[in-house]
Design a protein around this motif. Structure first.
Motif, PDB file in Angstrom:
ATOM      1  N   SER A  66       0.832  -1.199   0.000  1.00  0.00           N
ATOM      2  CA  SER A  66       0.000   0.000   0.000  1.00  0.00           C
ATOM      3  C   SER A  66       0.869   1.253   0.000  1.00  0.00           C
ATOM      4  CB  SER A  66      -0.900   0.026   1.235  1.00  0.00           C
ATOM      5  OG  SER A  66      -1.564   1.273   1.339  1.00  0.00           O
ATOM      6  N   THR A  67       0.522   2.193  -0.858  1.00  0.00           N
ATOM      7  CA  THR A  67       1.252   3.475  -0.886  1.00  0.00           C
ATOM      8  C   THR A  67       0.679   4.446   0.144  1.00  0.00           C
ATOM      9  OG1 THR A  67      -0.210   4.430  -2.576  1.00  0.00           O
ATOM     10  CG2 THR A  67       1.727   3.197  -3.341  1.00  0.00           C
ATOM     11  N   LYS A  68      -0.430   4.083   0.753  1.00  0.00           N
ATOM     12  CA  LYS A  68      -1.105   4.991   1.692  1.00  0.00           C
ATOM     13  C   LYS A  68      -0.807   4.672   3.153  1.00  0.00           C
ATOM     14  CE  LYS A  68      -4.931   5.561  -1.600  1.00  0.00           C
ATOM     15  NZ  LYS A  68      -4.445   6.847  -2.102  1.00  0.00           N
ATOM     16  N   ASN A 109       6.749   2.175   0.914  1.00  0.00           N
ATOM     17  CA  ASN A 109       7.046   3.486   1.505  1.00  0.00           C
ATOM     18  C   ASN A 109       8.372   3.500   2.260  1.00  0.00           C
ATOM     19  OD1 ASN A 109       4.870   5.006   0.591  1.00  0.00           O
ATOM     20  ND2 ASN A 109       3.528   4.311   2.235  1.00  0.00           N
ATOM     21  N   LYS A 147      12.085   6.298  -5.329  1.00  0.00           N
ATOM     22  CA  LYS A 147      10.681   6.686  -5.458  1.00  0.00           C
ATOM     23  C   LYS A 147      10.010   6.155  -6.722  1.00  0.00           C
ATOM     24  CE  LYS A 147      10.975   8.793  -1.613  1.00  0.00           C
ATOM     25  NZ  LYS A 147      10.444   8.100  -0.405  1.00  0.00           N
ATOM     26  N   HIS A 174       7.444   3.561  -5.738  1.00  0.00           N
ATOM     27  CA  HIS A 174       6.213   4.138  -5.202  1.00  0.00           C
ATOM     28  C   HIS A 174       5.278   4.540  -6.345  1.00  0.00           C
ATOM     29  CE1 HIS A 174       3.511   7.059  -3.294  1.00  0.00           C
ATOM     30  NE2 HIS A 174       3.791   6.457  -2.156  1.00  0.00           N
ATOM     31  N   LYS A 175       5.837   5.144  -7.390  1.00  0.00           N
ATOM     32  CA  LYS A 175       5.019   5.554  -8.539  1.00  0.00           C
ATOM     33  C   LYS A 175       4.405   4.341  -9.233  1.00  0.00           C
ATOM     34  CE  LYS A 175       7.196   9.962  -9.693  1.00  0.00           C
ATOM     35  NZ  LYS A 175       7.875  10.750 -10.761  1.00  0.00           N
ATOM     36  N   GLU A 184       1.626   2.973  -6.948  1.00  0.00           N
ATOM     37  CA  GLU A 184       0.514   3.920  -6.930  1.00  0.00           C
ATOM     38  C   GLU A 184      -0.284   3.863  -8.230  1.00  0.00           C
ATOM     39  OE1 GLU A 184       0.165   8.418  -5.290  1.00  0.00           O
ATOM     40  OE2 GLU A 184       1.614   8.125  -6.913  1.00  0.00           O
ATOM     41  N   ALA A 228      -2.185   0.426  -8.060  1.00  0.00           N
ATOM     42  CA  ALA A 228      -3.034   0.476  -6.859  1.00  0.00           C
ATOM     43  C   ALA A 228      -3.575  -0.888  -6.437  1.00  0.00           C
ATOM     44  CB  ALA A 228      -4.185   1.466  -7.073  1.00  0.00           C
ATOM     45  N   ASP A 264      -3.955  -0.668  -2.737  1.00  0.00           N
ATOM     46  CA  ASP A 264      -4.704   0.479  -2.213  1.00  0.00           C
ATOM     47  C   ASP A 264      -6.201   0.423  -2.490  1.00  0.00           C
ATOM     48  OD1 ASP A 264      -2.422   1.766  -1.206  1.00  0.00           O
ATOM     49  OD2 ASP A 264      -1.976   2.676  -3.162  1.00  0.00           O
ATOM     50  N   ARG A 265      -6.624  -0.360  -3.480  1.00  0.00           N
ATOM     51  CA  ARG A 265      -8.025  -0.355  -3.909  1.00  0.00           C
ATOM     52  C   ARG A 265      -8.558  -1.773  -4.046  1.00  0.00           C
ATOM     53  NH1 ARG A 265      -9.224   4.265  -7.895  1.00  0.00           N
ATOM     54  NH2 ARG A 265     -10.473   2.678  -8.901  1.00  0.00           N
ATOM     55  N   ARG A 276      -6.568   0.001 -10.557  1.00  0.00           N
ATOM     56  CA  ARG A 276      -6.715   1.022 -11.592  1.00  0.00           C
ATOM     57  C   ARG A 276      -6.646   0.446 -13.010  1.00  0.00           C
ATOM     58  NH1 ARG A 276      -3.591   4.917 -12.311  1.00  0.00           N
ATOM     59  NH2 ARG A 276      -5.179   6.505 -12.687  1.00  0.00           N
TER      60      ARG A 276
END
Length: 273
Positions: A88-90, A97, A102, A105-106, A109, A112, A115-116, A120
Protein backbone atom coordinates in the motif's frame (compact mmCIF):
# COMPACT_ATOMS: atom_id res chain seq x y z
CA UNK A 1 13.53 -2.51 -37.28
CA UNK A 2 13.58 -0.24 -34.22
CA UNK A 3 13.72 3.52 -34.61
CA UNK A 4 17.08 5.22 -34.00
CA UNK A 5 16.73 8.84 -32.85
CA UNK A 6 18.67 11.46 -34.79
CA UNK A 7 21.17 13.27 -32.54
CA UNK A 8 23.72 14.96 -34.83
CA UNK A 9 25.43 17.04 -32.14
CA UNK A 10 26.57 16.57 -28.56
CA UNK A 11 26.07 18.84 -25.56
CA UNK A 12 23.54 21.63 -25.12
CA UNK A 13 23.42 22.41 -28.87
CA UNK A 14 22.48 18.80 -29.56
CA UNK A 15 19.87 19.01 -26.82
CA UNK A 16 18.28 22.02 -28.49
CA UNK A 17 18.06 20.07 -31.75
CA UNK A 18 16.45 17.12 -29.98
CA UNK A 19 13.92 19.43 -28.31
CA UNK A 20 12.92 20.97 -31.65
CA UNK A 21 12.48 17.60 -33.33
CA UNK A 22 11.04 15.74 -30.34
CA UNK A 23 7.40 15.61 -31.50
CA UNK A 24 8.26 14.14 -34.89
CA UNK A 25 10.95 11.80 -33.60
CA UNK A 26 8.87 10.42 -30.74
CA UNK A 27 5.94 9.91 -33.12
CA UNK A 28 8.20 8.01 -35.52
CA UNK A 29 9.39 5.84 -32.64
CA UNK A 30 5.82 5.09 -31.52
CA UNK A 31 4.82 4.07 -35.06
CA UNK A 32 7.39 1.30 -35.43
CA UNK A 33 5.92 -2.23 -35.80
CA UNK A 34 7.31 -3.32 -32.42
CA UNK A 35 5.80 -0.33 -30.61
CA UNK A 36 2.47 -0.87 -32.36
CA UNK A 37 2.39 -4.53 -31.34
CA UNK A 38 3.09 -3.61 -27.69
CA UNK A 39 0.35 -0.98 -27.77
CA UNK A 40 -2.16 -3.48 -29.17
CA UNK A 41 -1.17 -6.03 -26.52
CA UNK A 42 -1.84 -3.57 -23.70
CA UNK A 43 -5.22 -2.55 -25.08
CA UNK A 44 -6.31 -6.17 -25.52
CA UNK A 45 -5.03 -7.58 -22.22
CA UNK A 46 -4.67 -4.97 -19.48
CA UNK A 47 -8.31 -5.33 -18.39
CA UNK A 48 -7.68 -8.96 -17.47
CA UNK A 49 -4.97 -7.98 -15.00
CA UNK A 50 -6.57 -7.62 -11.56
CA UNK A 51 -3.71 -8.48 -9.18
CA UNK A 52 0.02 -8.07 -8.71
CA UNK A 53 0.44 -11.82 -9.17
CA UNK A 54 -1.29 -11.72 -12.56
CA UNK A 55 0.81 -8.80 -13.76
CA UNK A 56 4.07 -10.44 -12.73
CA UNK A 57 3.02 -13.69 -14.40
CA UNK A 58 2.56 -11.88 -17.74
CA UNK A 59 6.17 -11.21 -18.71
CA UNK A 60 5.32 -9.04 -21.70
CA UNK A 61 2.90 -6.84 -19.76
CA UNK A 62 5.38 -6.65 -16.89
CA UNK A 63 8.12 -5.49 -19.28
CA UNK A 64 5.84 -2.75 -20.57
CA UNK A 65 4.80 -1.68 -17.05
CA UNK A 66 8.34 -1.60 -15.69
CA UNK A 67 9.64 0.28 -18.72
CA UNK A 68 6.84 2.85 -18.31
CA UNK A 69 8.12 3.67 -14.83
CA UNK A 70 11.84 3.55 -15.55
CA UNK A 71 12.36 0.14 -13.96
CA UNK A 72 13.08 -2.05 -17.00
CA UNK A 73 16.23 -3.41 -15.35
CA UNK A 74 14.02 -5.06 -12.69
CA UNK A 75 12.30 -7.44 -15.12
CA UNK A 76 14.15 -10.50 -13.73
CA UNK A 77 13.26 -9.53 -10.13
CA UNK A 78 9.65 -10.66 -10.32
CA UNK A 79 9.22 -11.66 -6.66
CA UNK A 80 10.52 -8.28 -5.54
CA UNK A 81 8.27 -6.40 -7.97
CA UNK A 82 5.25 -8.42 -6.86
CA UNK A 83 5.95 -7.37 -3.27
CA UNK A 84 6.20 -3.72 -4.39
CA UNK A 85 2.92 -3.94 -6.31
CA UNK A 86 1.06 -5.57 -3.42
CA UNK A 87 2.24 -2.91 -0.99
CA UNK A 88 0.00 0.00 0.00
CA UNK A 89 1.25 3.48 -0.89
CA UNK A 90 -1.11 4.99 1.69
CA UNK A 91 0.06 3.11 4.79
CA UNK A 92 2.96 4.65 6.66
CA UNK A 93 5.76 2.12 7.07
CA UNK A 94 4.55 -0.17 4.28
CA UNK A 95 7.15 -1.98 2.19
CA UNK A 96 7.03 0.41 -0.76
CA UNK A 97 7.05 3.49 1.51
CA UNK A 98 10.25 2.27 3.13
CA UNK A 99 12.09 2.16 -0.20
CA UNK A 100 14.43 5.06 -0.97
CA UNK A 101 13.94 4.83 -4.74
CA UNK A 102 10.68 6.69 -5.46
CA UNK A 103 10.16 4.97 -8.82
CA UNK A 104 8.75 1.95 -6.99
CA UNK A 105 6.21 4.14 -5.20
CA UNK A 106 5.02 5.55 -8.54
CA UNK A 107 4.66 2.04 -9.96
CA UNK A 108 2.65 0.77 -6.98
CA UNK A 109 0.51 3.92 -6.93
CA UNK A 110 -0.26 3.65 -10.64
CA UNK A 111 -1.66 0.11 -10.42
CA UNK A 112 -3.03 0.48 -6.86
CA UNK A 113 -3.26 -3.26 -6.20
CA UNK A 114 -2.49 -2.59 -2.53
CA UNK A 115 -4.70 0.48 -2.21
CA UNK A 116 -8.03 -0.35 -3.91
CA UNK A 117 -10.46 -3.24 -3.99
CA UNK A 118 -10.72 -2.64 -7.73
CA UNK A 119 -7.28 -1.83 -9.18
CA UNK A 120 -6.72 1.02 -11.59
CA UNK A 121 -6.22 -1.43 -14.47
CA UNK A 122 -10.02 -1.50 -14.68
CA UNK A 123 -10.31 2.23 -15.41
CA UNK A 124 -11.12 3.10 -19.04
CA UNK A 125 -8.22 5.55 -19.24
CA UNK A 126 -5.60 3.22 -17.77
CA UNK A 127 -4.45 1.68 -21.06
CA UNK A 128 -3.93 5.10 -22.66
CA UNK A 129 -1.93 6.33 -19.68
CA UNK A 130 0.28 3.23 -19.51
CA UNK A 131 0.93 3.26 -23.27
CA UNK A 132 1.88 6.95 -23.24
CA UNK A 133 4.34 6.44 -20.40
CA UNK A 134 5.76 3.30 -22.02
CA UNK A 135 6.28 5.04 -25.36
CA UNK A 136 7.95 8.04 -23.71
CA UNK A 137 10.32 5.87 -21.70
CA UNK A 138 11.06 3.61 -24.66
CA UNK A 139 12.00 6.65 -26.71
CA UNK A 140 14.24 7.85 -23.88
CA UNK A 141 15.97 4.46 -23.83
CA UNK A 142 16.55 4.71 -27.59
CA UNK A 143 18.02 8.18 -27.10
CA UNK A 144 20.16 6.92 -24.22
CA UNK A 145 21.62 4.18 -26.40
CA UNK A 146 23.24 6.97 -28.42
CA UNK A 147 23.78 9.64 -25.78
CA UNK A 148 22.99 9.02 -22.13
CA UNK A 149 23.12 12.70 -21.17
CA UNK A 150 20.31 13.37 -23.64
CA UNK A 151 18.28 10.63 -21.97
CA UNK A 152 18.90 12.19 -18.56
CA UNK A 153 17.80 15.60 -19.84
CA UNK A 154 14.56 14.16 -21.20
CA UNK A 155 13.88 12.50 -17.84
CA UNK A 156 14.70 15.76 -16.05
CA UNK A 157 12.27 17.77 -18.15
CA UNK A 158 9.45 15.33 -17.40
CA UNK A 159 10.10 14.38 -13.77
CA UNK A 160 11.28 17.71 -12.38
CA UNK A 161 8.39 19.62 -13.96
CA UNK A 162 5.95 17.12 -12.46
CA UNK A 163 7.62 17.30 -9.04
CA UNK A 164 7.75 21.10 -9.08
CA UNK A 165 4.00 21.28 -9.60
CA UNK A 166 3.10 18.93 -6.75
CA UNK A 167 1.38 20.18 -3.62
CA UNK A 168 4.00 19.05 -1.13
CA UNK A 169 6.63 20.74 1.02
CA UNK A 170 9.94 21.88 -0.42
CA UNK A 171 11.75 19.48 1.91
CA UNK A 172 9.68 16.56 0.60
CA UNK A 173 10.49 17.58 -2.97
CA UNK A 174 14.23 17.69 -2.27
CA UNK A 175 14.08 14.27 -0.62
CA UNK A 176 12.26 12.97 -3.71
CA UNK A 177 15.10 14.26 -5.90
CA UNK A 178 17.63 12.41 -3.77
CA UNK A 179 15.45 9.28 -4.02
CA UNK A 180 15.03 9.44 -7.81
CA UNK A 181 18.22 8.20 -9.53
CA UNK A 182 17.85 10.22 -12.74
CA UNK A 183 17.09 13.50 -10.94
CA UNK A 184 19.84 12.94 -8.41
CA UNK A 185 22.40 12.30 -11.14
CA UNK A 186 21.49 15.49 -13.02
CA UNK A 187 21.89 17.66 -9.93
CA UNK A 188 25.12 15.94 -8.88
CA UNK A 189 26.56 16.32 -12.38
CA UNK A 190 25.38 19.92 -12.81
CA UNK A 191 27.09 20.97 -9.58
CA UNK A 192 30.09 18.67 -10.13
CA UNK A 193 29.68 17.01 -6.76
CA UNK A 194 32.16 14.25 -5.83
CA UNK A 195 31.20 10.60 -5.48
CA UNK A 196 31.51 11.00 -1.70
CA UNK A 197 28.52 13.36 -1.73
CA UNK A 198 26.14 10.42 -1.32
CA UNK A 199 27.81 9.38 1.94
CA UNK A 200 26.85 12.64 3.67
CA UNK A 201 23.91 12.91 6.04
CA UNK A 202 20.79 13.34 3.91
CA UNK A 203 19.90 16.70 5.46
CA UNK A 204 23.40 17.92 4.60
CA UNK A 205 22.93 16.71 1.02
CA UNK A 206 19.74 18.75 0.76
CA UNK A 207 21.48 21.83 2.19
CA UNK A 208 24.25 21.58 -0.41
CA UNK A 209 21.85 21.11 -3.32
CA UNK A 210 19.69 24.00 -2.16
CA UNK A 211 22.71 26.28 -1.83
CA UNK A 212 24.07 25.40 -5.28
CA UNK A 213 20.65 25.74 -6.88
CA UNK A 214 20.14 29.18 -5.35
CA UNK A 215 23.49 30.30 -6.73
CA UNK A 216 22.48 29.10 -10.19
CA UNK A 217 18.90 30.36 -10.41
CA UNK A 218 18.47 32.79 -7.52
CA UNK A 219 16.12 30.46 -5.63
CA UNK A 220 16.48 27.19 -3.71
CA UNK A 221 12.87 26.19 -4.38
CA UNK A 222 11.98 23.15 -6.48
CA UNK A 223 8.67 24.82 -7.31
CA UNK A 224 10.57 27.30 -9.51
CA UNK A 225 11.14 24.56 -12.09
CA UNK A 226 7.63 24.96 -13.42
CA UNK A 227 9.24 27.98 -15.09
CA UNK A 228 10.96 27.00 -18.38
CA UNK A 229 13.69 29.58 -17.74
CA UNK A 230 14.77 27.90 -14.50
CA UNK A 231 14.59 24.47 -16.14
CA UNK A 232 16.69 25.70 -19.05
CA UNK A 233 19.34 27.10 -16.69
CA UNK A 234 19.71 23.76 -14.88
CA UNK A 235 19.72 21.74 -18.11
CA UNK A 236 22.38 23.94 -19.70
CA UNK A 237 24.49 23.67 -16.55
CA UNK A 238 24.11 19.88 -16.62
CA UNK A 239 25.40 19.64 -20.19
CA UNK A 240 28.27 22.08 -19.64
CA UNK A 241 29.38 20.28 -16.47
CA UNK A 242 29.13 16.94 -18.26
CA UNK A 243 31.41 18.21 -21.03
CA UNK A 244 33.92 19.49 -18.46
CA UNK A 245 33.95 16.12 -16.72
CA UNK A 246 34.43 14.33 -20.05
CA UNK A 247 37.41 16.59 -20.86
CA UNK A 248 38.89 16.01 -17.41
CA UNK A 249 38.50 12.25 -17.78
CA UNK A 250 40.11 12.35 -21.21
CA UNK A 251 42.99 14.44 -19.88
CA UNK A 252 43.48 12.09 -16.95
CA UNK A 253 43.51 9.13 -19.33
CA UNK A 254 46.07 10.84 -21.58
CA UNK A 255 48.26 11.66 -18.57
CA UNK A 256 48.07 8.09 -17.32
CA UNK A 257 48.98 6.78 -20.79
CA UNK A 258 51.89 9.21 -20.98
CA UNK A 259 53.18 8.11 -17.58
CA UNK A 260 52.84 4.46 -18.58
CA UNK A 261 54.71 5.04 -21.85
CA UNK A 262 57.49 6.99 -20.09
CA UNK A 263 57.77 4.30 -17.45
CA UNK A 264 58.03 1.59 -20.09
CA UNK A 265 60.71 3.56 -21.93
CA UNK A 266 62.72 3.93 -18.72
CA UNK A 267 62.39 0.23 -17.99
CA UNK A 268 63.52 -0.66 -21.53
CA UNK A 269 66.55 1.63 -21.10
CA UNK A 270 67.52 -0.07 -17.84
CA UNK A 271 67.20 -3.47 -19.48
CA UNK A 272 69.27 -2.34 -22.45
CA UNK A 273 66.49 -2.90 -24.98
Amino acid sequence: MSYQPVIPLDGFVGWRFLQRTLPSQSAAHASTPMAQRDEAYVRENIGAITSAQELVADRRMLRIALTAYGLAEDLPNRAYIEKVLESSTKEEGSFVNRLTDKRYHKLAEAFAFGDRLVPRTQLPSFADDLIAKFQNRSFEEAVGAQNDNMRMALALERDLSELAGQDSSESAKWFTILGTPSLRRVFETAFMLPSSFGTLDIDRQVDILQSRTERLTGSDSISQFTDPEAMNALTERFFLAGQVQAIQAQSAGSSALSLLQNGQASLNALLGR
